[in-house]
Design an enzyme around this catalytic site. Structure first.
Site, PDB file in Angstrom:
ATOM      1  N   LYS A  54       0.839  -1.202   0.000  1.00 51.67           N
ATOM      2  CA  LYS A  54       0.000   0.000   0.000  1.00 51.67           C
ATOM      3  C   LYS A  54       0.877   1.255   0.000  1.00 51.67           C
ATOM      4  O   LYS A  54       0.683   2.164  -0.794  1.00 51.67           O
ATOM      5  CB  LYS A  54      -0.915   0.018   1.240  1.00 51.67           C
ATOM      6  CG  LYS A  54      -1.917  -1.112   1.267  1.00 51.67           C
ATOM      7  CD  LYS A  54      -2.860  -1.006   2.455  1.00 51.67           C
ATOM      8  CE  LYS A  54      -2.167  -1.129   3.792  1.00 51.67           C
ATOM      9  NZ  LYS A  54      -1.531  -2.431   4.043  1.00 51.67           N
ATOM     10  N   THR A  55       1.833   1.280   0.921  1.00 55.80           N
ATOM     11  CA  THR A  55       2.688   2.459   1.008  1.00 55.80           C
ATOM     12  C   THR A  55       3.534   2.582  -0.263  1.00 55.80           C
ATOM     13  O   THR A  55       3.736   3.674  -0.791  1.00 55.80           O
ATOM     14  CB  THR A  55       3.567   2.376   2.272  1.00 55.80           C
ATOM     15  OG1 THR A  55       2.698   2.208   3.389  1.00 55.80           O
ATOM     16  CG2 THR A  55       4.398   3.626   2.461  1.00 55.80           C
ATOM     17  N   ASP A  92      -2.213   7.697   3.909  1.00 56.97           N
ATOM     18  CA  ASP A  92      -1.780   6.334   4.220  1.00 56.97           C
ATOM     19  C   ASP A  92      -2.347   5.982   5.599  1.00 56.97           C
ATOM     20  O   ASP A  92      -2.663   6.875   6.383  1.00 56.97           O
ATOM     21  CB  ASP A  92      -0.243   6.275   4.230  1.00 56.97           C
ATOM     22  CG  ASP A  92       0.284   4.835   4.133  1.00 56.97           C
ATOM     23  OD1 ASP A  92      -0.549   3.902   4.037  1.00 56.97           O
ATOM     24  OD2 ASP A  92       1.510   4.647   4.140  1.00 56.97           O
ATOM     25  N   GLU A  93      -2.462   4.695   5.886  1.00 56.23           N
ATOM     26  CA  GLU A  93      -2.984   4.235   7.179  1.00 56.23           C
ATOM     27  C   GLU A  93      -4.343   4.887   7.488  1.00 56.23           C
ATOM     28  O   GLU A  93      -4.592   5.337   8.605  1.00 56.23           O
ATOM     29  CB  GLU A  93      -1.992   4.569   8.318  1.00 56.23           C
ATOM     30  CG  GLU A  93      -0.568   4.094   8.093  1.00 56.23           C
ATOM     31  CD  GLU A  93      -0.349   2.623   8.385  1.00 56.23           C
ATOM     32  OE1 GLU A  93      -1.331   1.927   8.754  1.00 56.23           O
ATOM     33  OE2 GLU A  93       0.788   2.160   8.192  1.00 56.23           O
ATOM     34  N   GLN A 140      -5.774  -3.409  10.703  1.00 56.92           N
ATOM     35  CA  GLN A 140      -4.664  -2.772  11.422  1.00 56.92           C
ATOM     36  C   GLN A 140      -5.080  -1.491  12.138  1.00 56.92           C
ATOM     37  O   GLN A 140      -4.245  -0.657  12.447  1.00 56.92           O
ATOM     38  CB  GLN A 140      -3.514  -2.466  10.461  1.00 56.92           C
ATOM     39  CG  GLN A 140      -2.865  -3.721   9.892  1.00 56.92           C
ATOM     40  CD  GLN A 140      -1.640  -3.377   9.058  1.00 56.92           C
ATOM     41  OE1 GLN A 140      -0.643  -2.886   9.564  1.00 56.92           O
ATOM     42  NE2 GLN A 140      -1.720  -3.621   7.763  1.00 56.92           N
ATOM     43  N   ARG A 186       4.974  -7.443  10.912  1.00 57.98           N
ATOM     44  CA  ARG A 186       6.172  -6.650  10.633  1.00 57.98           C
ATOM     45  C   ARG A 186       7.317  -7.546  10.158  1.00 57.98           C
ATOM     46  O   ARG A 186       8.304  -7.091   9.615  1.00 57.98           O
ATOM     47  CB  ARG A 186       6.671  -5.897  11.891  1.00 57.98           C
ATOM     48  CG  ARG A 186       5.732  -4.898  12.509  1.00 57.98           C
ATOM     49  CD  ARG A 186       5.192  -3.926  11.534  1.00 57.98           C
ATOM     50  NE  ARG A 186       3.885  -4.362  11.046  1.00 57.98           N
ATOM     51  CZ  ARG A 186       3.335  -3.911   9.912  1.00 57.98           C
ATOM     52  NH1 ARG A 186       3.961  -3.047   9.153  1.00 57.98           N
ATOM     53  NH2 ARG A 186       2.156  -4.362   9.525  1.00 57.98           N
TER      54      ARG A 186
END
Ligand code: ATP
Ligand code: MG
Length: 698
Positions: free
Chosen positions: A60-61, A239-240, A270, A624
């Protein structure tokens, strides 16, 4: 000329109509071939709303950064692009990634920042329209606590058993939801809140939540401001997005104008900031605010091996009300996820750091490849000790702030006064630091008079407002203080770094530090901290001459964890990081420590009934890891000097046993203890391990 323009227009129209059909090779300058199909589609759709909904590690990022680069290479002015994210660390990461993709000149014109720093920009320009002065101070945790404590004492007396932190959390949570306590619901909280707001206003200070509230209000109430920014930022990315709360969503809507060139990226699994009012439903409601978006799903995970991914998937499946995703990875991986039981927290630190050492020396992995995740800051201490003992470089992310150090707060207070002397909190902090004959009683008198006259303490001190309420000696001491501040404030207009150095010399700050430390080591460390802080100021003034001292103070308030670009580059080593701060990051080897009831899920969360959010936080932690994931569980922990028993986290039972191997620490740890080294204590611990393993782990 005309033909060229016509060509451009044609190109624009073609993009608008069939953005997804543009072959990668046609993207001028920027190569989209490093993206997969859906990622490419998202990166090359520049007009209209786009919603990218995808699981962890699906790029995504990466898609957002590629989209920015692609926009720039297709001729969109970089100054009109805004990308917002949640933590300073994530914003810096994004800057770093984009810097490698676009020309330097273009990169410097992009705006990549957090919601809070965006609001500071809005407010520095126009806060006067809301009745504040533009030299406002930003209050972070400790100033806020100081102010609330003062109000609590004033209203409830010194015996009042309410922690300021609890009040701050209650106020913040309501503010972020865009509501307030009514006098009927909670009269005391209501009164404290009202007083808190009034005082901040008088001090010309705003807190973190105010930045969002006021930023949004500015856009709502002042159409010329809204259109200024609307014209400026014609392309917006978030983002996020799963962590946006109502205030941030309002801000986004007001910023987007009518064009709706907004692309948001998020993962409902998330969402971990429920306590700050993040609304997972925003992601689900996106379509209502921005109709007819292009919805893009990403399902291939490029980060983790299959065992890590499957384990994380098996966990998150236990949450209800989520969008089911089918994440997969080409990387089959050889290692299972490990769950390791340790007799206590000291052993845990030893085990983890030994494992890192073995990975570094035995497998040739860089120190930066390792991260140790934990839930609460206090868990980090033993890891730090172990790392220091073995001289392994490390960096602490999201931990105790450098700026919370006493000596730094003093220097900061003096600097703040040079910008905003009406800020009572900072003024009172240094009024008698180092001691200069201004007693607490004098300070209390000054506060009382300032309240009577409804002005700042500084005004009272400057205008001799204390009259004969204090002794002649105190009056002289106050006059000397005022004179000194005025002198150095003037000097700071020329050169703030030289001014603060001059002031610190004048007050013999170094001697003061030495006098107030118990050991020479402590004094050295504090002096070094001040030097390093002043070095930061020098660098800032050099690189951002226009922003000046005010810009520096803003960045200190916003970058509470002192993770500015330069710093991150310089600090190498193993990462010690809280699960919250780890969001968006990745590491080849991840240790998640303290996987125990009370930590994850956290005991507070159990009381609040937010188990699902705890599961999401644990999911963020697991996802992660790229190659190796190790979860550690202690059987006992030292709490306030006593060994206290721990229970393995209930989440361990939810992990798919197919991809997990669990054992006591010795079976994973080279070299094993010799039989004759095993004392009775260790034997009994091993027996305990056996018991717990049988009961709680598969
Ligand atoms: P998170 O949910 O944790 O924020 P994310 O969806 O933002 O994750 P990224 O951090 O962008 O994911 O990407 C995860 C990793 O996968 C990165 O190392 C990235 O470079 C890599 N990656 C993403 N897309 C691709 C691709 N198309 N080809 C190769 N690698 C990719
Ligand atoms: Mg990301």
């Amino acid at each position: 000329m005309q033909r060229e323009n016509a060509g451009c227009l044609h190109w624009e129209l073609a993009k608008r109509r069939h953005p997804a059909m543009l072959p990668a090779s046609m993207a001028k300058g920027f190569d989209l071939s490093k993206l997969n199909g859906p990622q490419r589609e998202a990166a090359s759709t520049h007009q209209g709303p786009v919603l990218i909904l995808a699981g962890a590690g699906t790029g995504k990022t990466r898609t957002i950064t590629a989209r920015i680069a692609h926009m720039v290479s297709s001729g969109i002015a970089p100054g009109s692009i805004l990308a917002v994210t949640f933590t300073n660390k994530a914003a810096n990461e994004m800057k770093e990634r984009v810097r490698g993709m676009v020309a330097r000149g273009a990169a410097s014109k992009l705006t990549l920042c957090t919601f809070h720093s965006l609001c500071v920009r809005l407010l520095r320009r126009d806060i006067t329209k809301l009745g504040y002065k533009s030299n406002f101070t930003i209050y972070t945790g400790s100033e806020q606590t100081g102010l609330i404590r003062r109000i609590l004492v004033r209203r409830g007396g010194r015996d009042l058993k309410i922690e300021p932190g609890v009040v701050i959390a209650a106020i913040s949570s309501l503010k972020n939801r865009g509501v307030g306590p009514t006098a009927e619901e909670d009269p005391f909280l209501h009164m404290v809140w009202e007083e808190y707001e009034r005082e901040k206003r008088a001090l010309n200070a705003v807190d973190f939540d105010d930045l969002l509230v006021l930023g949004s209000r500015l856009l709502e109430k002042h159409s010329e401001t809204a259109s200024y920014w609307g014209e400026r930022f014609r392309y917006i990315m978030v983002d996020e997005f799963q962590d946006t709360n109502r205030l941030q969503m309002d801000l986004l809507r007001r910023l987007c104008g009518t064009e709706h060139n907004v692309c948001v990226v998020g993962d409902d699994d998330q969402s971990i900031y429920g306590w700050r009012g993040a609304e997972i439903t925003n992601i689900l409601r996106f379509e209502r605010f921005f109709p007819d978006p292009k919805v893009i799903k990403l399902e291939e995970n490029y980060r983790s091996t299959m065992p890590i991914l499957q384990t994380a998937n098996s966990l998150i499946r236990h949450n209800t009300g989520r969008r089911e995703k089918r994440l997969w990875s080409r990387n089959s991986g050889e290692e299972k996820v490990r769950v390791v039981l340790l007799p206590d927290d000291r052993e845990e630190a030893r085990f983890v750091i030994s494992g890192i050492e073995a990975g570094h020396y035995g497998e040739g992995m860089k120190w930066e490849s390792f991260a140790v995740l934990f839930r609460t800051n206090r868990q980090s201490r033993l890891f730090e000790e172990e790392l220091r003992e073995r001289r392994i470089p490390y960096r602490m992310i999201g931990g105790q702030s450098f700026f919370d150090r006493r000596e730094i707060k003093d220097v900061l207070a003096y600097l703040t006064l040079m910008e905003n002397p009406d800020d009572d909190i900072h003024l009172l902090r240094v009024l008698n630091t180092p001691p200069r004959g201004i007693s607490t009683k004098t300070a209390e008198e000054a506060i009382a008079v300032s309240r009577e006259r409804e002005c700042s303490v500084w005004r009272i001190l400057c205008t001799g407002g204390l009259g004969d309420r204090v002794s002649a000696r105190a009056t002289n001491a106050v006059a000397a203080f005022v004179e000194m501040i005025v002198e150095f404030t003037e000097a700071s207009r020329e050169n703030a770094a030289a001014a603060i150095r001059g002031l610190l010399e004048r007050i013999e700050f170094s001697d003061f530090i030495r006098r107030s430390c118990k050991t020479p080591e402590e004094a050295n460390s504090r002096e070094e901290a001040v030097e390093s802080f002043l070095g930061d100021l020098d660098r800032h003034l050099e690189t951002h001459p226009k922003a000046g001292l005010r810009g520096f103070l803003d960045s200190v308030a916003l970058n509470g964890d002192r993770d500015n670009d330069d710093d991150l580059e310089k600090k190498k080593g193993v990462s010690l990081i809280t699960m919250h701060a780890a969001k968006g990051l990745e590491f080849p080897v991840v240790y998640v420590s303290g996987v125990e009831e009370g930590f994850i899920p956290h005991k507070r969360a159990l009381e609040d009934g937010s188990l699902d959010e705890e599961r999401r936080l644990f999911y963020v932690g697991l996802t992660r890891a790229m190659k190796r994931l190790i979860l550690t569980v202690c059987i006992t922990r030292n709490k306030w000097g006593q060994q206290v028993g721990c229970q393995p986290s209930r989440f361990l039972d939810e992990l798919d046993p197919e991809h997990v191997e669990s054992a006591d620490f010795q079976s994973f740890e080279p070299p094993p203890l010799e039989a004759d080294q095993v004392g009775t204590e260790v034997k009994s611990i091993l027996a305990m391990l056996q018991d717990i393993e049988d009961v709680d782990l598969r």
